[in-house]
Design a protein around this motif. Structure first.
Motif, mmCIF file in Angstrom:
data_model
loop_
_atom_site.group_PDB
_atom_site.id
_atom_site.type_symbol
_atom_site.label_atom_id
_atom_site.label_comp_id
_atom_site.label_asym_id
_atom_site.label_seq_id
_atom_site.Cartn_x
_atom_site.Cartn_y
_atom_site.Cartn_z
ATOM 1 N N SER A 138 44.096 42.337 48.837
ATOM 2 C CA SER A 138 45.440 42.050 48.345
ATOM 3 C C SER A 138 45.415 41.031 47.212
ATOM 4 O O SER A 138 46.095 41.191 46.188
ATOM 5 C CB SER A 138 46.322 41.533 49.489
ATOM 6 N N VAL A 139 44.608 39.982 47.376
ATOM 7 C CA VAL A 139 44.508 38.957 46.338
ATOM 8 C C VAL A 139 43.901 39.541 45.061
ATOM 9 O O VAL A 139 44.396 39.309 43.950
ATOM 10 C CB VAL A 139 43.668 37.765 46.841
ATOM 11 N N ALA A 140 42.835 40.330 45.218
ATOM 12 C CA ALA A 140 42.202 40.940 44.051
ATOM 13 C C ALA A 140 43.139 41.926 43.369
ATOM 14 O O ALA A 140 43.211 41.986 42.132
ATOM 15 C CB ALA A 140 40.912 41.644 44.466
ATOM 16 N N GLY A 141 43.888 42.706 44.168
ATOM 17 C CA GLY A 141 44.828 43.659 43.591
ATOM 18 C C GLY A 141 45.921 42.975 42.797
ATOM 19 O O GLY A 141 46.297 43.418 41.705
ATOM 20 N N ASP A 142 46.446 41.863 43.332
ATOM 21 C CA ASP A 142 47.485 41.120 42.611
ATOM 22 C C ASP A 142 46.933 40.504 41.332
ATOM 23 O O ASP A 142 47.532 40.612 40.254
ATOM 24 C CB ASP A 142 48.054 40.018 43.508
ATOM 25 N N ALA A 143 45.797 39.840 41.442
ATOM 26 C CA ALA A 143 45.247 39.127 40.295
ATOM 27 C C ALA A 143 44.863 40.075 39.165
ATOM 28 O O ALA A 143 45.219 39.856 37.997
ATOM 29 C CB ALA A 143 44.029 38.306 40.730
ATOM 30 N N TYR A 144 44.147 41.140 39.503
ATOM 31 C CA TYR A 144 43.641 42.030 38.463
ATOM 32 C C TYR A 144 44.648 43.122 38.104
ATOM 33 O O TYR A 144 44.589 43.675 37.011
ATOM 34 C CB TYR A 144 42.304 42.627 38.901
ATOM 35 N N GLY A 145 45.572 43.422 39.005
ATOM 36 C CA GLY A 145 46.600 44.407 38.685
ATOM 37 C C GLY A 145 47.739 43.809 37.884
ATOM 38 O O GLY A 145 48.214 44.390 36.910
ATOM 39 N N ILE A 146 48.187 42.604 38.289
ATOM 40 C CA ILE A 146 49.322 41.959 37.621
ATOM 41 C C ILE A 146 48.864 41.141 36.423
ATOM 42 O O ILE A 146 49.462 41.197 35.342
ATOM 43 C CB ILE A 146 50.080 41.060 38.614
ATOM 44 N N GLY A 147 47.818 40.356 36.596
ATOM 45 C CA GLY A 147 47.428 39.418 35.553
ATOM 46 C C GLY A 147 46.482 39.971 34.517
ATOM 47 O O GLY A 147 46.462 39.500 33.373
ATOM 48 N N HIS A 148 45.690 40.966 34.883
ATOM 49 C CA HIS A 148 44.614 41.404 33.993
ATOM 50 C C HIS A 148 45.046 42.485 33.008
ATOM 51 O O HIS A 148 44.670 42.442 31.835
ATOM 52 C CB HIS A 148 43.430 41.902 34.818
ATOM 53 N N SER A 149 45.824 43.449 33.475
ATOM 54 C CA SER A 149 46.225 44.552 32.592
ATOM 55 C C SER A 149 46.980 44.076 31.348
ATOM 56 O O SER A 149 46.731 44.572 30.237
ATOM 57 C CB SER A 149 47.067 45.568 33.371
#
Length: 384
Positions: A254-265
């Motif tokens: 969940s943390v990885a999905g939020d960080a890389y899904g929301i912040g990285h794209s």
């Protein structure tokens, strides 16, 4: 290596969006370009989970991935004409929509096949696949209608896809096998996007051989891109990977999905817009613009707005991973927006020089922040 090959085709599609926006830069095309970038990015994201769950370079998974790669390549070819309808059976908008559907369908097929012996993953997919499939209808109908209806329906498809997938992931979290593999995929796509975007900007249309000012602009563009690279890869990327690795296993996905899904794209999107701005500067310097005396709103928005999006997204990513973002960093990230009205009234080369100087200053400042984080007793990541 096979995944890198796949990502290269994907980034090629991203850079084709630059070609689409550069064809007739306007507020509408910039917005439509953003829509295309989001559709591409959020169709690629689940392939990082595929690679995290199963080897994509062997057997049926490799064959299916090659089909998806072909779909992305076809989409890239027609992207510059994404809103141009023609009397043929398959015009560019419909071809693009169908290629998108094929890419997502292959993705779901691989995941369902992998989940045959994994009840938890199968439960996640039942929730995840519903909004993905529902989004296909407005996408295809919009391609058939064209014009404003296409923009509205494709936006609706994106919202259904992203919003539904986020809700589904919250109810049934994904499974993250390897943090290193997951974070590396996102980092590779960003670095390829930075490199390919710079190449795309350098290959902008010309009516004459490059002049001294255009060569200088190209060097300034290179310097700006190096700053964007430095701001992510020098220390933030390894720190973020380490921070996600320390999260308890049950919450890590969940943390990885939020960080890389929301912040990285958005980092990638910001890099694409900066590349578009550099291309517009060089185009004006080579006498392709009717008004080379000033940069103009569209090019300035791409250049300065793209830099602001990159810097702000970097802070969101930093906050979601490392756990610390300082007010002075927010101010620094907002500076490109504050300078945007000035930049649009400056000559193209001067506008790019100002932005490059700003990025150099922000990069220098961020190195001081990095050293502050490394001091004993500094704030530790809080990813709870």
């Amino acid at each position: 290596m096979f995944e890198i090959f796949f990502d290269l085709v994907f980034v090629f599609a991203l850079t084709r969006v630059i070609t689409f926006m550069a064809g007739s830069p306007s507020a509408l095309t910039l917005a439509q370009g953003l829509l295309l970038l989001l559709l591409l990015l959020y169709s690629w994201g689940p392939y990082t989970w595929v690679g995290n769950l199963v080897r994509p370079d062997v057997g049926l998974v490799r064959a299916a991935t090659l089909v998806a790669m072909a779909a992305i390549f076809v989409a890239a070819l027609v992207l510059p004409d994404a809103w141009k309808q023609s009397p043929g059976l398959l015009d560019a908008p419909l071809t693009l929509a169908l290629a998108y559907v094929v890419g997502r369908a292959v993705q779901l097929a691989i995941l369902f096949w992998v989940s045959a012996t994994n009840p938890a993953l199968r439960s996640t997919l039942r929730f995840f696949s519903l909004p993905v499939i529902l989004a296909w209808l407005p996408l295809i109908v919009g391609a058939l209608l064209g014009g404003a209806a296409q923009t509205a329906l494709w936006t609706a498809a994106l919202l259904v896809d992203i919003g539904g997938a986020r809700i589904a992931s919250a109810l049934r979290p994904w499974q993250l096998g390897s943090v290193d593999h997951f974070t590396e995929r996102f980092g590779l796509v960003l670095i390829i996007a930075l490199g390919e975007s710079l190449i795309s900007a350098g290959e902008g249309p010309r009516t004459m051989a490059p002049v001294g000012a255009a060569v200088l602009a190209a060097l300034l563009g290179l310097t700006s891109t190096v700053c964007l690279w430095w701001l992510y890869f020098d220390r933030l990327a390894p720190a973020a990977r380490k921070a996600v690795s320390t999260v308890p296993v049950e919450r890590r996905a969940s943390v990885a999905g939020d960080a890389y899904g929301i912040g990285h794209s958005p980092l990638i999107i910001g890099a694409i817009y900066v590349a578009l701005g550099i291309e517009e500067v060089i185009a004006q310097l080579t006498e392709e613009s009717a008004h080379p005396d000033r940069l103009g709103w569209e090019a300035a928005t791409a250049l300065y707005g793209g830099a602001a999006l990159y810097l702000l997204s970097r802070l969101v990513f930093r906050r979601l991973t490392v756990g610390a973002a300082y007010p002075t960093q927010v101010v620094a990230a907002l500076l490109p927006l504050a300078l945007l009205p000035i930049g649009r009234s400056l000559p193209p080369l001067a506008a790019l020089t100002v932005l490059t100087a700003l990025l150099i200053g922000v990069t220098w400042f961020e190195r001081r922040v990095d050293r502050r984080d490394e001091r004993p007793g500094s704030a530790q990541p809080d990813l709870s």
